[in-house]
Design a protein around this motif. Structure first.
Motif, PDB file in Angstrom:
ATOM      1  N   VAL A  63       8.368   3.198  -7.420  1.00  0.00           N
ATOM      2  CA  VAL A  63       7.996   2.103  -7.341  1.00  0.00           C
ATOM      3  C   VAL A  63       6.895   1.942  -8.771  1.00  0.00           C
ATOM      4  CG1 VAL A  63       7.610   0.495  -6.392  1.00  0.00           C
ATOM      5  CG2 VAL A  63       9.001   2.536  -4.944  1.00  0.00           C
ATOM      6  N   THR A  64       7.507   1.133  -9.193  1.00  0.00           N
ATOM      7  CA  THR A  64       5.849   0.693 -10.040  1.00  0.00           C
ATOM      8  C   THR A  64       4.713  -0.150  -9.480  1.00  0.00           C
ATOM      9  OG1 THR A  64       7.157  -1.486 -10.478  1.00  0.00           O
ATOM     10  CG2 THR A  64       7.266   0.050 -11.896  1.00  0.00           C
ATOM     11  N   LYS A  65       3.393   0.297 -10.107  1.00  0.00           N
ATOM     12  CA  LYS A  65       2.363  -0.564  -9.374  1.00  0.00           C
ATOM     13  C   LYS A  65       2.381  -1.869  -9.072  1.00  0.00           C
ATOM     14  CE  LYS A  65      -0.531   3.315 -11.190  1.00  0.00           C
ATOM     15  NZ  LYS A  65      -1.633   3.577 -11.979  1.00  0.00           N
ATOM     16  N   THR A  66       3.112  -2.405 -10.325  1.00  0.00           N
ATOM     17  CA  THR A  66       3.285  -4.503 -10.068  1.00  0.00           C
ATOM     18  C   THR A  66       4.231  -4.173  -8.996  1.00  0.00           C
ATOM     19  OG1 THR A  66       3.443  -4.154 -12.193  1.00  0.00           O
ATOM     20  CG2 THR A  66       4.197  -5.884 -11.651  1.00  0.00           C
ATOM     21  N   HIS A  67       5.858  -3.639  -9.178  1.00  0.00           N
ATOM     22  CA  HIS A  67       5.980  -4.210  -7.543  1.00  0.00           C
ATOM     23  C   HIS A  67       5.206  -3.911  -6.016  1.00  0.00           C
ATOM     24  CE1 HIS A  67       9.630  -3.912  -4.981  1.00  0.00           C
ATOM     25  NE2 HIS A  67       9.060  -2.281  -3.669  1.00  0.00           N
ATOM     26  N   ILE A  68       4.298  -2.862  -6.448  1.00  0.00           N
ATOM     27  CA  ILE A  68       3.590  -3.260  -4.647  1.00  0.00           C
ATOM     28  C   ILE A  68       2.661  -4.081  -4.944  1.00  0.00           C
ATOM     29  CG2 ILE A  68       1.650  -1.733  -3.780  1.00  0.00           C
ATOM     30  CD1 ILE A  68       3.533   1.109  -4.451  1.00  0.00           C
ATOM     31  N   ALA A  69       1.840  -4.504  -5.947  1.00  0.00           N
ATOM     32  CA  ALA A  69       1.283  -5.861  -6.161  1.00  0.00           C
ATOM     33  C   ALA A  69       1.937  -7.439  -5.776  1.00  0.00           C
ATOM     34  CB  ALA A  69       0.604  -5.542  -7.099  1.00  0.00           C
ATOM     35  N   GLU A 107      -4.290   8.263  -3.016  1.00  0.00           N
ATOM     36  CA  GLU A 107      -4.009   9.753  -3.850  1.00  0.00           C
ATOM     37  C   GLU A 107      -2.371   9.901  -3.300  1.00  0.00           C
ATOM     38  OE1 GLU A 107      -6.026  13.747  -4.348  1.00  0.00           O
ATOM     39  OE2 GLU A 107      -8.090  12.777  -5.126  1.00  0.00           O
ATOM     40  N   LYS A 108      -2.844  10.034  -1.814  1.00  0.00           N
ATOM     41  CA  LYS A 108      -1.068  10.151  -1.122  1.00  0.00           C
ATOM     42  C   LYS A 108      -0.541   8.636  -1.339  1.00  0.00           C
ATOM     43  CE  LYS A 108      -2.593  13.128   3.312  1.00  0.00           C
ATOM     44  NZ  LYS A 108      -2.876  12.765   4.391  1.00  0.00           N
ATOM     45  N   ILE A 109      -1.004   7.547  -1.247  1.00  0.00           N
ATOM     46  CA  ILE A 109      -0.355   6.473  -1.535  1.00  0.00           C
ATOM     47  C   ILE A 109       0.481   6.239  -3.034  1.00  0.00           C
ATOM     48  CG2 ILE A 109      -0.296   4.280  -2.256  1.00  0.00           C
ATOM     49  CD1 ILE A 109      -2.683   4.011  -0.268  1.00  0.00           C
ATOM     50  N   GLU A 110       0.095   6.764  -4.336  1.00  0.00           N
ATOM     51  CA  GLU A 110       0.435   6.974  -5.550  1.00  0.00           C
ATOM     52  C   GLU A 110       1.282   8.134  -5.491  1.00  0.00           C
ATOM     53  OE1 GLU A 110      -0.227   5.540  -8.559  1.00  0.00           O
ATOM     54  OE2 GLU A 110      -0.349   4.369  -7.207  1.00  0.00           O
ATOM     55  N   ASP A 111       0.913   9.332  -4.439  1.00  0.00           N
ATOM     56  CA  ASP A 111       2.140  10.436  -5.072  1.00  0.00           C
ATOM     57  C   ASP A 111       2.963   9.814  -4.350  1.00  0.00           C
ATOM     58  OD1 ASP A 111       0.366  12.340  -5.807  1.00  0.00           O
ATOM     59  OD2 ASP A 111      -0.137  12.832  -4.110  1.00  0.00           O
ATOM     60  N   ILE A 112       3.383   9.569  -2.925  1.00  0.00           N
ATOM     61  CA  ILE A 112       4.717   8.614  -2.677  1.00  0.00           C
ATOM     62  C   ILE A 112       5.233   7.537  -3.488  1.00  0.00           C
ATOM     63  CG2 ILE A 112       5.604   7.013  -0.269  1.00  0.00           C
ATOM     64  CD1 ILE A 112       3.345   8.934   1.639  1.00  0.00           C
ATOM     65  N   ARG A 113       4.348   6.960  -4.261  1.00  0.00           N
ATOM     66  CA  ARG A 113       4.456   5.965  -4.964  1.00  0.00           C
ATOM     67  C   ARG A 113       5.342   6.432  -6.191  1.00  0.00           C
ATOM     68  NH1 ARG A 113       3.561   3.697  -9.710  1.00  0.00           N
ATOM     69  NH2 ARG A 113       1.920   5.113 -10.187  1.00  0.00           N
ATOM     70  N   LYS A 114       5.074   7.277  -6.991  1.00  0.00           N
ATOM     71  CA  LYS A 114       5.640   8.214  -8.503  1.00  0.00           C
ATOM     72  C   LYS A 114       7.338   8.296  -7.959  1.00  0.00           C
ATOM     73  CE  LYS A 114       0.946   8.166  -9.727  1.00  0.00           C
ATOM     74  NZ  LYS A 114       0.594   9.696 -10.893  1.00  0.00           N
ATOM     75  N   SER A 115       7.318   9.598  -5.980  1.00  0.00           N
ATOM     76  CA  SER A 115       8.261   9.815  -6.008  1.00  0.00           C
ATOM     77  C   SER A 115       9.347   9.590  -5.703  1.00  0.00           C
ATOM     78  CB  SER A 115       7.640  10.246  -4.514  1.00  0.00           C
ATOM     79  OG  SER A 115       7.821  10.271  -3.497  1.00  0.00           O
ATOM     80  N   TYR A 123      -4.130  -3.936  -6.764  1.00  0.00           N
ATOM     81  CA  TYR A 123      -3.412  -2.462  -6.561  1.00  0.00           C
ATOM     82  C   TYR A 123      -4.130  -1.534  -7.687  1.00  0.00           C
ATOM     83  CZ  TYR A 123      -1.032   1.667  -5.327  1.00  0.00           C
ATOM     84  OH  TYR A 123      -0.083   2.683  -5.501  1.00  0.00           O
ATOM     85  N   TYR A 124      -4.441  -1.883  -8.466  1.00  0.00           N
ATOM     86  CA  TYR A 124      -4.535  -0.575  -9.428  1.00  0.00           C
ATOM     87  C   TYR A 124      -5.970   0.323  -9.106  1.00  0.00           C
ATOM     88  CZ  TYR A 124      -6.696   1.744 -13.670  1.00  0.00           C
ATOM     89  OH  TYR A 124      -7.074   2.246 -15.059  1.00  0.00           O
ATOM     90  N   GLY A 125      -7.081  -0.872  -8.205  1.00  0.00           N
ATOM     91  CA  GLY A 125      -8.287  -0.351  -7.775  1.00  0.00           C
ATOM     92  C   GLY A 125      -8.423   0.647  -6.788  1.00  0.00           C
ATOM     93  N   ILE A 126      -7.034   0.293  -6.102  1.00  0.00           N
ATOM     94  CA  ILE A 126      -6.734   1.169  -4.870  1.00  0.00           C
ATOM     95  C   ILE A 126      -5.596   1.915  -5.377  1.00  0.00           C
ATOM     96  CG2 ILE A 126      -4.969   1.553  -2.653  1.00  0.00           C
ATOM     97  CD1 ILE A 126      -5.717  -1.314  -2.137  1.00  0.00           C
ATOM     98  N   SER A 127      -5.372   2.803  -6.236  1.00  0.00           N
ATOM     99  CA  SER A 127      -4.601   3.268  -7.121  1.00  0.00           C
ATOM    100  C   SER A 127      -5.735   4.586  -7.827  1.00  0.00           C
ATOM    101  CB  SER A 127      -3.450   3.370  -7.933  1.00  0.00           C
ATOM    102  OG  SER A 127      -4.440   2.516  -9.033  1.00  0.00           O
ATOM    103  N   LYS A 128      -6.561   3.901  -8.119  1.00  0.00           N
ATOM    104  CA  LYS A 128      -7.884   4.891  -8.251  1.00  0.00           C
ATOM    105  C   LYS A 128      -9.118   5.245  -7.267  1.00  0.00           C
ATOM    106  CE  LYS A 128      -6.101   5.512 -12.201  1.00  0.00           C
ATOM    107  NZ  LYS A 128      -4.503   6.414 -12.981  1.00  0.00           N
ATOM    108  N   GLY A 129      -8.923   4.434  -6.465  1.00  0.00           N
ATOM    109  CA  GLY A 129      -9.616   4.960  -5.367  1.00  0.00           C
ATOM    110  C   GLY A 129     -10.895   4.497  -5.378  1.00  0.00           C
ATOM    111  N   LYS A 130     -11.063   3.244  -6.504  1.00  0.00           N
ATOM    112  CA  LYS A 130     -11.766   2.031  -6.646  1.00  0.00           C
ATOM    113  C   LYS A 130     -12.451   1.145  -5.180  1.00  0.00           C
ATOM    114  CE  LYS A 130     -11.823   3.554 -11.217  1.00  0.00           C
ATOM    115  NZ  LYS A 130     -12.455   3.309 -12.754  1.00  0.00           N
ATOM    116  N   ARG A 131     -11.459   1.285  -4.740  1.00  0.00           N
ATOM    117  CA  ARG A 131     -11.006  -0.361  -3.953  1.00  0.00           C
ATOM    118  C   ARG A 131      -9.852   0.340  -2.454  1.00  0.00           C
ATOM    119  NH1 ARG A 131     -10.473  -5.960  -4.128  1.00  0.00           N
ATOM    120  NH2 ARG A 131     -10.398  -6.055  -6.854  1.00  0.00           N
ATOM    121  N   GLN A 132     -11.230   0.009  -1.456  1.00  0.00           N
ATOM    122  CA  GLN A 132     -10.667   1.528   0.064  1.00  0.00           C
ATOM    123  C   GLN A 132      -9.702  -0.174   0.220  1.00  0.00           C
ATOM    124  OE1 GLN A 132     -11.471   3.778   1.006  1.00  0.00           O
ATOM    125  NE2 GLN A 132     -12.644   4.387  -0.964  1.00  0.00           N
ATOM    126  N   PRO A 133      -8.521   0.369   0.740  1.00  0.00           N
ATOM    127  CA  PRO A 133      -7.927  -1.201   0.631  1.00  0.00           C
ATOM    128  C   PRO A 133      -7.911  -0.763   2.286  1.00  0.00           C
ATOM    129  CG  PRO A 133      -6.159   0.728   1.307  1.00  0.00           C
ATOM    130  CD  PRO A 133      -7.616   1.681   0.151  1.00  0.00           C
TER     131      PRO A 133
END
Length: 79
Positions: free
Chosen positions: A17-23, A6-14, A33-43
């Motif tokens: 930056v797109t999810k595609t850019h990070i990936a 959730e922190k990663i997503e908050d920072i990304r949105k603020s 990255y989508y898996g990480i952004s939804k908490g389904k994958r642990q980085p």
């Protein structure tokens, strides 16, 4: 305390930056990255470092309670 994803997503949105850019910056797929952004994958540590670099933040921000982002150049941005 918010989960890391959730922190990663908050920072990304603020930062607008797109999810595609990070990936792409991490050399991974958008699905990864989508898996990480939804908490389904642990980085792992390496992935967190790559994501932090893509967002231009210090990786430690993902583990702090603060609501501000400390950039690598030591300036702060409130999110």
């Amino acid at each position: 305390m918010k989960p890391v994803y959730e922190k990663i997503e908050d920072i990304r949105k603020s930062k607008g930056v797109t999810k595609t850019h990070i990936a792409k910056r991490c050399g991974k797929t958008v699905a990864w990255y989508y898996g990480i952004s939804k908490g389904k994958r642990q980085p792992n540590v390496e992935s967190l470092q790559e994501i932090a670099k893509a967002l231009d933040v210090d990786v430690r921000i993902f583990f702090e309670d603060s609501l501000s982002v400390k950039r690598k150049n030591n300036s702060r941005e409130v999110i």
